[in-house]
Design a protein around this motif. Structure first.
Motif, PDB file in Angstrom:
ATOM      1  N   HIS A 149     -30.537 -22.050-100.997  1.00 35.71           N
ATOM      2  CA  HIS A 149     -29.241 -22.459-101.564  1.00 35.71           C
ATOM      3  C   HIS A 149     -28.455 -21.180-101.873  1.00 35.71           C
ATOM      4  O   HIS A 149     -28.996 -20.271-102.537  1.00 35.71           O
ATOM      5  CB  HIS A 149     -29.460 -23.262-102.845  1.00 35.71           C
ATOM      6  N   THR A 180     -26.522 -19.420-103.896  1.00 38.85           N
ATOM      7  CA  THR A 180     -26.045 -19.393-105.284  1.00 38.85           C
ATOM      8  C   THR A 180     -26.094 -17.965-105.801  1.00 38.85           C
ATOM      9  O   THR A 180     -26.637 -17.074-105.137  1.00 38.85           O
ATOM     10  CB  THR A 180     -26.973 -20.244-106.177  1.00 38.85           C
ATOM     11  N   GLU A 196     -27.962 -16.906-108.063  1.00 33.54           N
ATOM     12  CA  GLU A 196     -29.365 -16.526-108.292  1.00 33.54           C
ATOM     13  C   GLU A 196     -29.987 -16.049-106.977  1.00 33.54           C
ATOM     14  O   GLU A 196     -30.682 -15.021-106.940  1.00 33.54           O
ATOM     15  CB  GLU A 196     -30.151 -17.721-108.848  1.00 33.54           C
ATOM     16  N   THR A 197     -29.686 -16.778-105.907  1.00 37.15           N
ATOM     17  CA  THR A 197     -30.199 -16.373-104.595  1.00 37.15           C
ATOM     18  C   THR A 197     -29.639 -15.003-104.208  1.00 37.15           C
ATOM     19  O   THR A 197     -30.342 -14.174-103.623  1.00 37.15           O
ATOM     20  CB  THR A 197     -29.811 -17.430-103.536  1.00 37.15           C
ATOM     21  N   ASP A 252     -36.150 -23.090 -98.114  1.00 36.46           N
ATOM     22  CA  ASP A 252     -36.139 -24.034 -99.226  1.00 36.46           C
ATOM     23  C   ASP A 252     -35.971 -25.403 -98.578  1.00 36.46           C
ATOM     24  O   ASP A 252     -34.848 -25.844 -98.324  1.00 36.46           O
ATOM     25  CB  ASP A 252     -34.987 -23.714-100.184  1.00 36.46           C
ATOM     26  N   ASN A 295     -28.146 -31.796-108.557  1.00 41.26           N
ATOM     27  CA  ASN A 295     -28.047 -30.603-109.403  1.00 41.26           C
ATOM     28  C   ASN A 295     -27.330 -29.454-108.703  1.00 41.26           C
ATOM     29  O   ASN A 295     -26.723 -28.606-109.346  1.00 41.26           O
ATOM     30  CB  ASN A 295     -29.434 -30.160-109.894  1.00 41.26           C
ATOM     31  N   LEU A 296     -27.380 -29.447-107.369  1.00 39.37           N
ATOM     32  CA  LEU A 296     -26.676 -28.392-106.635  1.00 39.37           C
ATOM     33  C   LEU A 296     -25.371 -28.893-106.031  1.00 39.37           C
ATOM     34  O   LEU A 296     -24.431 -28.126-105.858  1.00 39.37           O
ATOM     35  CB  LEU A 296     -27.587 -27.796-105.562  1.00 39.37           C
ATOM     36  N   GLY A 327     -27.040 -25.884-109.788  1.00 38.53           N
ATOM     37  CA  GLY A 327     -28.475 -25.679-109.597  1.00 38.53           C
ATOM     38  C   GLY A 327     -29.125 -25.208-110.882  1.00 38.53           C
ATOM     39  O   GLY A 327     -28.522 -25.225-111.959  1.00 38.53           O
ATOM     40  N   HIS A 328     -30.359 -24.766-110.764  1.00 34.81           N
ATOM     41  CA  HIS A 328     -31.108 -24.368-111.956  1.00 34.81           C
ATOM     42  C   HIS A 328     -30.505 -23.117-112.586  1.00 34.81           C
ATOM     43  O   HIS A 328     -30.016 -22.237-111.875  1.00 34.81           O
ATOM     44  CB  HIS A 328     -32.549 -24.012-111.601  1.00 34.81           C
ATOM     45  N   MET A 367     -34.801 -19.476-112.217  1.00 32.57           N
ATOM     46  CA  MET A 367     -34.808 -18.921-110.858  1.00 32.57           C
ATOM     47  C   MET A 367     -35.376 -17.501-110.876  1.00 32.57           C
ATOM     48  O   MET A 367     -35.891 -17.015-109.869  1.00 32.57           O
ATOM     49  CB  MET A 367     -33.390 -18.926-110.261  1.00 32.57           C
ATOM     50  N   PHE A 399     -37.820 -16.699-107.940  1.00 32.14           N
ATOM     51  CA  PHE A 399     -37.460 -15.672-106.966  1.00 32.14           C
ATOM     52  C   PHE A 399     -38.284 -14.395-107.117  1.00 32.14           C
ATOM     53  O   PHE A 399     -38.425 -13.627-106.171  1.00 32.14           O
ATOM     54  CB  PHE A 399     -35.951 -15.415-107.009  1.00 32.14           C
TER      55      PHE A 399
HETATM   56  N1  ADE Z   1     -32.652 -24.380-106.383  1.00 37.37           N
HETATM   57  C1  ADE Z   1     -32.366 -25.016-107.529  1.00 37.37           C
HETATM   58  N2  ADE Z   1     -31.498 -24.315-108.248  1.00 37.37           N
HETATM   59  C2  ADE Z   1     -31.204 -23.188-107.552  1.00 37.37           C
HETATM   60  C3  ADE Z   1     -30.368 -22.065-107.778  1.00 37.37           C
HETATM   61  N3  ADE Z   1     -29.659 -21.952-108.904  1.00 37.37           N
HETATM   62  N4  ADE Z   1     -30.337 -21.114-106.845  1.00 37.37           N
HETATM   63  C4  ADE Z   1     -31.076 -21.249-105.719  1.00 37.37           C
HETATM   64  N5  ADE Z   1     -31.876 -22.261-105.459  1.00 37.37           N
HETATM   65  C5  ADE Z   1     -31.944 -23.238-106.361  1.00 37.37           C
END
Ligand code: ADE
Length: 419
Positions: free
Chosen positions: A53, A55, A57-58, A127, A341-342, A347-348, A353, A357
């Motif tokens: 995803h 995001t 965080e990624t 994912d 949620n996404l 997302g989280h 994460m 990660f």
């Molecule tokens: N999967 C669930 N939440 C996520 C996020 N914030 N970033 C990447 N993958 C996710």
């Protein structure tokens, strides 16, 4: 710009950069690994294709891998989860080839996966398993270069284990989802909070006093049920596994068949990883105004195709909120039945994460360290690495914990001491 990419709008990069920075501040474990990677360069010369995803965080994971010496390329693991500003910043500010556009259609989605594989990776990260699936079907010629593939989520791990069982798996896999520091936190607290967040952002409805039905009591379902209860909802759990059904019951939730739950529920969320948890038969029996969402990886848990056929009218009332009229009654589906949620939120939170990660970064390093030594099987990261992620997280949170004394260690490993 000389790098290849396909993102919605590069002018969004400044907002994306700030969003990435903020998320990074909540990801201390990944930052610790990134700092070590910067010094040791364990991924030097390795190309990593990630289908995750897209995001903020990624983005921080991508930066950590890059710091480790890897060349990284990123594509989206879901058409609705891409944060366009983040994708723009990854390209413009960090020079990371990124192929992801929020709302992309199926054709573009697969085109992006193929573009990521065109980089000839040695490591893939998934994912949901779409990249590894493509690798084993239409891009088999690339398999010879692969030293390992990691998988982030339960659904993907189920797919990979099926491949392993059928002897169809042609690369070593690390099931990152199976680390305790992944599923116990990301799946439970991450999905729990972000699913509620997605429902609220899409609808702004009050959860207190509502009957909230959760399909599935795995780690995700447990998290969603507990957070919905925390918001004052009456929570019903449906399950196919008797042990999990019993656990849900003793955790204080009502347990019944979906067939019964549809008669009383106001809000429904599926989190099973399986298809047609909510069928058209269920949808027809739901109460007027029922809100239906999915939190599982793929959009198969609600029979959306059946619903489209059944509905006499369809309207979009708010972003991520679609009203379907079924013989006079209305039901509302969130985020097109994709992971709510996404699709409807972000997302989280970065804090969970961080651990997920951290495990992904360690998985990449593990593949390099074990190059040529792994079979084409689904592996789990070693317990020490899992525990190390937990202790780094505790340290970052300023929490100390006890250690076994030599006497205690001896006691635990002996069998002669009794009453
Ligand atoms: N999967 C669930 N939440 C996520 C996020 N914030 N970033 C990447 N993958 C996710």
């Amino acid at each position: 710009m000389s790098i290849q990419y396909d993102v919605a709008d590069l002018s969004l990069a400044p907002q994306g950069e700030l969003k990435i920075e903020w998320a990074g501040q909540q990801m201390p474990v990944l930052a610790t690994i990134k700092n070590r990677f910067k010094k040791e360069k364990p991924l030097k010369g390795i190309t990593i294709a990630a289908c995750l995803h897209v995001t903020s965080e990624t983005a921080n994971l991508m930066l950590a891998l890059k710091e480790g010496g890897a060349s990284v390329v990123l594509c989206a693991s879901n058409p609705l989860s891409t944060q366009d500003m983040v994708a723009a910043s990854l390209v413009k500010d960090f020079g990371i080839p990124t192929f992801a556009v929020h709302g992309e259609n199926n054709k573009t989605y697969y085109q992006h996966l193929n573009q990521a594989l065109d980089f000839n990776p040695q490591i893939t990260m998934d994912d949901g398993g779409d990249l590894i699936s493509l690798l084993h079907t239409k891009r088999k010629n690339l398999i010879k270069n692969i030293i390992g593939s990691s998988e982030e989520t339960t659904t993907g791990v189920i797919r990979l284990k099926a491949m392993e069982k059928d002897k169809a798996l042609k690369v070593p896999v690390l099931a990152v989802n199976e680390s305790n520091t992944k599923h116990m936190f990301d799946n439970r607290y991450g999905t729990g909070q972000s699913t509620i967040d997605g429902i609220i952002r899409a609808t702004n409805i009050l959860l207190a006093g509502k009957t909230f039905v959760v399909g599935g009591y795995g780690w995700c379902g447990r998290g969603i049920a507990s957070r919905a209860r925390g918001m004052g909802a009456h929570v019903v759990v449906t399950e196919v596994d008797p042990v999990r059904a019993l656990e849900a019951l003793m955790d204080g939730f009502m347990v019944m068949k979906m067939d019964e739950a549809v008669k009383i529920g106001n809000i429904f969320v599926s989190a099973t990883g399986d298809k047609h948890v909510i069928t058209t038969t269920h949808l027809k029996k739901m109460k007027e105004g029922a809100v239906v969402a999915n939190s599982g990886h793929f959009d198969v848990e609600i029979d959306m195709a059946g619903l489209e056929k059944l509905a006499t009218k369809k309207r979009t009332l708010r972003p991520s909120l679609t009203e379907y009229t079924l013989s006079g009654k209305k039901v509302y589906v969130l985020g097109e039945g994709r992971l709510v949620n996404l699709a409807a939120a972000e997302g989280h939170p970065a804090e969970v994460m961080d651990m997920s990660f951290a495990n992904q970064a360690l998985a990449a390093e593990y593949f390099v360290d074990h190059k040529g030594k792994l079979d084409n099987k689904v592996y789990v990261l070693p317990k020490e690495l899992d525990n190390n992620v937990a202790s780094l997280k505790l340290k970052a949170m300023g929490v100390s914990y006890d250690r076994l004394t030599p006497e205690q260690k001896k006691y635990l490993s002996s069998w002669t001491e009794g009453t």
